[in-house]
Motif scaffolding. Structure first.
Motif, PDB file in Angstrom:
ATOM      1  N   LEU A  24      -7.415  -3.461  11.951  1.00 30.90           N
ATOM      2  CA  LEU A  24      -8.106  -3.581  10.671  1.00 30.90           C
ATOM      3  C   LEU A  24      -8.441  -5.029  10.353  1.00 30.90           C
ATOM      4  O   LEU A  24      -9.560  -5.358   9.926  1.00 30.90           O
ATOM      5  CB  LEU A  24      -7.230  -2.970   9.578  1.00 30.90           C
ATOM      6  N   ALA A  25      -7.490  -5.914  10.533  1.00 30.02           N
ATOM      7  CA  ALA A  25      -7.701  -7.326  10.190  1.00 30.02           C
ATOM      8  C   ALA A  25      -8.799  -7.949  11.041  1.00 30.02           C
ATOM      9  O   ALA A  25      -9.629  -8.722  10.533  1.00 30.02           O
ATOM     10  CB  ALA A  25      -6.385  -8.093  10.377  1.00 30.02           C
ATOM     11  N   GLN A  26      -8.847  -7.618  12.312  1.00 26.01           N
ATOM     12  CA  GLN A  26      -9.846  -8.206  13.205  1.00 26.01           C
ATOM     13  C   GLN A  26     -11.234  -7.626  12.988  1.00 26.01           C
ATOM     14  O   GLN A  26     -12.236  -8.303  13.234  1.00 26.01           O
ATOM     15  CB  GLN A  26      -9.418  -8.006  14.653  1.00 26.01           C
ATOM     16  N   GLY A  27     -11.320  -6.385  12.511  1.00 23.41           N
ATOM     17  CA  GLY A  27     -12.626  -5.746  12.351  1.00 23.41           C
ATOM     18  C   GLY A  27     -13.232  -5.881  10.973  1.00 23.41           C
ATOM     19  O   GLY A  27     -14.451  -5.770  10.825  1.00 23.41           O
ATOM     20  N   CYS A  28     -12.417  -6.097   9.956  1.00 20.80           N
ATOM     21  CA  CYS A  28     -12.922  -6.137   8.572  1.00 20.80           C
ATOM     22  C   CYS A  28     -12.581  -7.479   7.946  1.00 20.80           C
ATOM     23  O   CYS A  28     -11.685  -7.584   7.096  1.00 20.80           O
ATOM     24  CB  CYS A  28     -12.331  -4.992   7.749  1.00 20.80           C
ATOM     25  N   SER A  29     -13.260  -8.496   8.364  1.00 21.17           N
ATOM     26  CA  SER A  29     -12.946  -9.843   7.892  1.00 21.17           C
ATOM     27  C   SER A  29     -13.480 -10.123   6.489  1.00 21.17           C
ATOM     28  O   SER A  29     -13.089 -11.121   5.880  1.00 21.17           O
ATOM     29  CB  SER A  29     -13.525 -10.876   8.866  1.00 21.17           C
ATOM     30  N   ARG A  30     -14.348  -9.243   5.964  1.00 18.56           N
ATOM     31  CA  ARG A  30     -14.933  -9.474   4.639  1.00 18.56           C
ATOM     32  C   ARG A  30     -14.245  -8.670   3.542  1.00 18.56           C
ATOM     33  O   ARG A  30     -14.784  -8.544   2.447  1.00 18.56           O
ATOM     34  CB  ARG A  30     -16.419  -9.129   4.664  1.00 18.56           C
ATOM     35  N   LEU A  31     -13.088  -8.146   3.814  1.00 20.62           N
ATOM     36  CA  LEU A  31     -12.396  -7.338   2.818  1.00 20.62           C
ATOM     37  C   LEU A  31     -12.062  -8.161   1.577  1.00 20.62           C
ATOM     38  O   LEU A  31     -11.594  -9.294   1.677  1.00 20.62           O
ATOM     39  CB  LEU A  31     -11.110  -6.758   3.398  1.00 20.62           C
ATOM     40  N   VAL A  32     -12.282  -7.533   0.402  1.00 21.90           N
ATOM     41  CA  VAL A  32     -11.933  -8.143  -0.870  1.00 21.90           C
ATOM     42  C   VAL A  32     -10.760  -7.406  -1.511  1.00 21.90           C
ATOM     43  O   VAL A  32      -9.878  -8.021  -2.109  1.00 21.90           O
ATOM     44  CB  VAL A  32     -13.143  -8.164  -1.822  1.00 21.90           C
ATOM     45  N   LYS A  33     -10.731  -6.066  -1.360  1.00 19.15           N
ATOM     46  CA  LYS A  33      -9.649  -5.253  -1.901  1.00 19.15           C
ATOM     47  C   LYS A  33      -9.102  -4.352  -0.797  1.00 19.15           C
ATOM     48  O   LYS A  33      -9.873  -3.735  -0.063  1.00 19.15           O
ATOM     49  CB  LYS A  33     -10.127  -4.402  -3.078  1.00 19.15           C
ATOM     50  N   LEU A  34      -7.773  -4.275  -0.718  1.00 19.23           N
ATOM     51  CA  LEU A  34      -7.111  -3.459   0.298  1.00 19.23           C
ATOM     52  C   LEU A  34      -5.959  -2.712  -0.349  1.00 19.23           C
ATOM     53  O   LEU A  34      -5.138  -3.311  -1.057  1.00 19.23           O
ATOM     54  CB  LEU A  34      -6.606  -4.329   1.454  1.00 19.23           C
ATOM     55  N   GLU A  35      -5.896  -1.402  -0.116  1.00 18.70           N
ATOM     56  CA  GLU A  35      -4.803  -0.567  -0.606  1.00 18.70           C
ATOM     57  C   GLU A  35      -4.170   0.154   0.569  1.00 18.70           C
ATOM     58  O   GLU A  35      -4.858   0.863   1.315  1.00 18.70           O
ATOM     59  CB  GLU A  35      -5.292   0.437  -1.640  1.00 18.70           C
ATOM     60  N   LEU A  36      -2.864  -0.005   0.726  1.00 21.09           N
ATOM     61  CA  LEU A  36      -2.101   0.631   1.790  1.00 21.09           C
ATOM     62  C   LEU A  36      -1.123   1.603   1.147  1.00 21.09           C
ATOM     63  O   LEU A  36      -0.201   1.191   0.448  1.00 21.09           O
ATOM     64  CB  LEU A  36      -1.347  -0.417   2.623  1.00 21.09           C
ATOM     65  N   SER A  37      -1.323   2.891   1.383  1.00 21.14           N
ATOM     66  CA  SER A  37      -0.482   3.927   0.798  1.00 21.14           C
ATOM     67  C   SER A  37       0.239   4.673   1.915  1.00 21.14           C
ATOM     68  O   SER A  37      -0.404   5.255   2.790  1.00 21.14           O
ATOM     69  CB  SER A  37      -1.326   4.902  -0.028  1.00 21.14           C
ATOM     70  N   GLY A  38       1.577   4.653   1.858  1.00 21.16           N
ATOM     71  CA  GLY A  38       2.364   5.340   2.872  1.00 21.16           C
ATOM     72  C   GLY A  38       2.215   4.758   4.259  1.00 21.16           C
ATOM     73  O   GLY A  38       2.351   5.485   5.247  1.00 21.16           O
ATOM     74  N   CYS A  39       1.943   3.474   4.356  1.00 19.05           N
ATOM     75  CA  CYS A  39       1.733   2.831   5.662  1.00 19.05           C
ATOM     76  C   CYS A  39       2.993   2.086   6.089  1.00 19.05           C
ATOM     77  O   CYS A  39       3.696   1.493   5.268  1.00 19.05           O
ATOM     78  CB  CYS A  39       0.559   1.854   5.594  1.00 19.05           C
ATOM     79  N   GLU A  40       3.243   2.110   7.386  1.00 16.87           N
ATOM     80  CA  GLU A  40       4.335   1.336   7.968  1.00 16.87           C
ATOM     81  C   GLU A  40       3.791  -0.001   8.451  1.00 16.87           C
ATOM     82  O   GLU A  40       2.586  -0.219   8.514  1.00 16.87           O
ATOM     83  CB  GLU A  40       4.977   2.111   9.110  1.00 16.87           C
ATOM     84  N   GLY A  41       4.692  -0.901   8.792  1.00 18.81           N
ATOM     85  CA  GLY A  41       4.278  -2.208   9.262  1.00 18.81           C
ATOM     86  C   GLY A  41       5.403  -3.210   9.119  1.00 18.81           C
ATOM     87  O   GLY A  41       6.541  -2.854   8.795  1.00 18.81           O
ATOM     88  N   SER A  42       5.078  -4.460   9.374  1.00 17.69           N
ATOM     89  CA  SER A  42       6.089  -5.507   9.310  1.00 17.69           C
ATOM     90  C   SER A  42       5.393  -6.840   9.031  1.00 17.69           C
ATOM     91  O   SER A  42       4.239  -6.891   8.597  1.00 17.69           O
ATOM     92  CB  SER A  42       6.878  -5.563  10.619  1.00 17.69           C
ATOM     93  N   TYR A  43       6.111  -7.892   9.320  1.00 15.45           N
ATOM     94  CA  TYR A  43       5.613  -9.250   9.106  1.00 15.45           C
ATOM     95  C   TYR A  43       4.327  -9.491   9.900  1.00 15.45           C
ATOM     96  O   TYR A  43       3.382 -10.108   9.386  1.00 15.45           O
ATOM     97  CB  TYR A  43       6.706 -10.236   9.528  1.00 15.45           C
ATOM     98  N   ASP A  44       4.246  -8.999  11.127  1.00 10.62           N
ATOM     99  CA  ASP A  44       3.090  -9.273  11.987  1.00 10.62           C
ATOM    100  C   ASP A  44       1.810  -8.653  11.447  1.00 10.62           C
ATOM    101  O   ASP A  44       0.742  -9.283  11.482  1.00 10.62           O
ATOM    102  CB  ASP A  44       3.376  -8.749  13.403  1.00 10.62           C
TER     103      ASP A  44
END
Length: 484
Positions: free
Chosen positions: A264-284
């Motif tokens: 997501l980060a590499q493909g959507c560099s113009r993001l202004v608003k981001l909502e993550l619901s029920g997503c896993e992840g970490s520091y990276d």
């Protein structure tokens, strides 16, 4: 002397109605019309008159127009209909078939309930100018004859008794991936100017077709999303708002991890608003978003499943202005040392809604990172007590504070927090039962009198005005007191 025979009928019986008399003398009527037409003609000059051959003048009677709007062009009628209020505009399609088509051209946003309406092509004929399409309900197959209605914030559907204890939307209740992709391909070809799309259970190929055909797509909402699906949004060059719904408790199960967040980060560099619901992840994953999406201004985390130590990655979001937590069971299970946290220098607003705040260490780390915040909102959060109020005092630039449903916070805790904020201008206290009017101190009263806006309703029996008599509250210039 005249005589009448009873056997001989009158050839012209008396007329009973004026209309019969009018139509009876049709010849006389034509002569009157002829005379009126002659009077309307300009009179020729008196000199050099030459006789002209006789000509028979034919005058057509004006025809009545049943629909006067038929004299207007479609473009003009569209401008008129567009000026009408939306509450009155929806019933215009009942006037005629032409108005039905014109009303469909004015519709810009639509929530699809029947998937067949899309695949049959009737959607494009009925509503040719859509720019916002919600396919969430259309992707769900639900029994119409069921009396059980399941309502979620994103979808409302009928269910039967044959449901799983893990998810209410199993595989057989959602359209197959091929069906969804085929519908997305038709949608993209029919609406090249699409700007907002909401869909469930799409695949990488379906999103690629939308990205290629709809270059103006700015907002995308993906439900039941996974890491592989996120590869399809890399081609969305102008995407600015993205909402990802991974695992939703009681509704369905899906997975978004660091892999998907990095894609997501590499493909959507113009993001202004981001909502993550029920997503896993970490520091990276959060670090990759902060480094690549440098225009990101608003981040919302709903019921997140992040690993410990992810909080410090927010320091890479240098332009982040709004940070929201919704329905989170924890902030960070292991935030680490204070010197490794960093900060968000541009952060202005911090909102926490329906969150667990019993872990004092993680909440303390959060406020250390948000020391420059100007607006703090606590809404129905569990665990917010006097200890946490002293932690929140580290944010000394706060101008607006909103407390709602914070039952553990007392008047003393509120006072210690407010007196440390020298720039406070607006205060809102609602449904905080441990905050009592009788415990308001003179120092707190003076602080209230200096505010520009105050909403004070800690309980239904609050009568703050009588307790603040003589303080001059609400009488200084543009300062006012708002009581509901």
């Amino acid at each position: 002397m005249m005589t009448f025979s009873p056997e001989k009928q009158d050839p012209d019986p008396p007329l009973k109605r004026w209309s019969d008399l009018w139509l009876k003398n049709k010849k006389s009527l034509d002569q009157v019309v002829f005379a009126m037409k002659l009077q309307s003609f300009p009179k020729p000059p008196l000199t050099n008159l030459k006789p002209e051959p006789d000509k028979t003048l034919v005058f057509d009677r004006p025809k009545l127009v049943a629909d006067r709007t038929s004299l207007l062009s479609d473009e003009l009628l569209l401008q008129i209909l567009s000026k009408m209020p939306k509450s009155q505009r929806n019933s215009n399609f009942l006037v005629s078939k032409r108005w039905l088509n014109l009303q469909g051209r004015l519709v810009r946003s639509l929530k699809l309930l029947d998937w067949k309406f899309l695949v049959s092509g009737r959607l494009f004929v009925r509503f040719p100018n859509l720019i916002h399409v919600d396919l969430v309900n259309g992707c769900v197959v639900s029994p119409r004859n069921s009396g059980i209605l399941l309502t979620h914030k994103m979808v409302s559907l009928h269910i039967d008794s044959h449901v799983s204890s893990i998810e209410f939307l199993p595989e057989n209740r959602i359209l197959s991936v091929d069906e969804v992709d085929s519908g997305l391909k038709s949608l993209a070809s029919g609406y090249p100017n699409l700007r907002k799309l909401m869909v469930v259970s799409a695949s990488e190929l379906g999103l690629l077709s939308v990205a290629e055909e709809c270059p103006t797509l700015q907002e995308l909402e993906l439900h039941r999303c996974s890491d592989q699906v996120l590869r399809g949004i890399a081609a969305c060059q102008n995407l600015q708002i993205l909402k990802l719904f991974g695992n939703v408790d009681g509704l369905y199960v899906s997975l978004v991890s660091d892999i998907g967040l990095t894609i997501l980060a590499q493909g959507c560099s113009r993001l202004v608003k981001l909502e993550l619901s029920g997503c896993e992840g970490s520091y990276d994953g959060i670090k990759a978003i902060g480094q690549c999406c440098q225009m990101l201004e608003e981040l919302t985390l709903t019921n997140h499943r992040m690993e410990g130590g992810w909080l410090s990655a927010l320091s890479y979001c240098e332009n982040l202005k709004t940070l929201k937590f919704q329905s989170c069971k924890r902030i960070d299970s292991d935030p680490g040392l204070d010197e490794h946290l960093g900060s968000c220098p541009a952060l202005e607003r911090l909102h926490l809604e329906r969150c667990q705040l019993r872990d004092k260490r993680s909440v303390r780390s959060l406020f250390l990172m948000c020391e420059t915040v100007r607006e703090i909102v606590f809404q129905n959060c569990w665990g917010l007590d006097n200890d946490l109020s002293s932690i929140a005092g580290t944010c000394r630039r706060v101008k607006f504070l909103s407390l709602e449903g914070c039952s553990l916070l007392t008047t003393q805790g509120l006072e210690s927090m407010l007196l440390s904020w020298k720039e406070l201008q607006r205060l809102r206290v609602v449904a905080c039962n441990n905050i009592k009017n009788g415990e308001v101190t003179p120092a707190l009263s003076i602080l209230f009198s200096s505010l520009k806006e105050l909403m004070w309703r800690p309980d239904t029996k609050s009568q703050l005005l009588s307790n603040l008599a003589g303080t001059g509250m609400g009488k200084k210039g543009g300062r006012f007191f708002k009581k509901i």
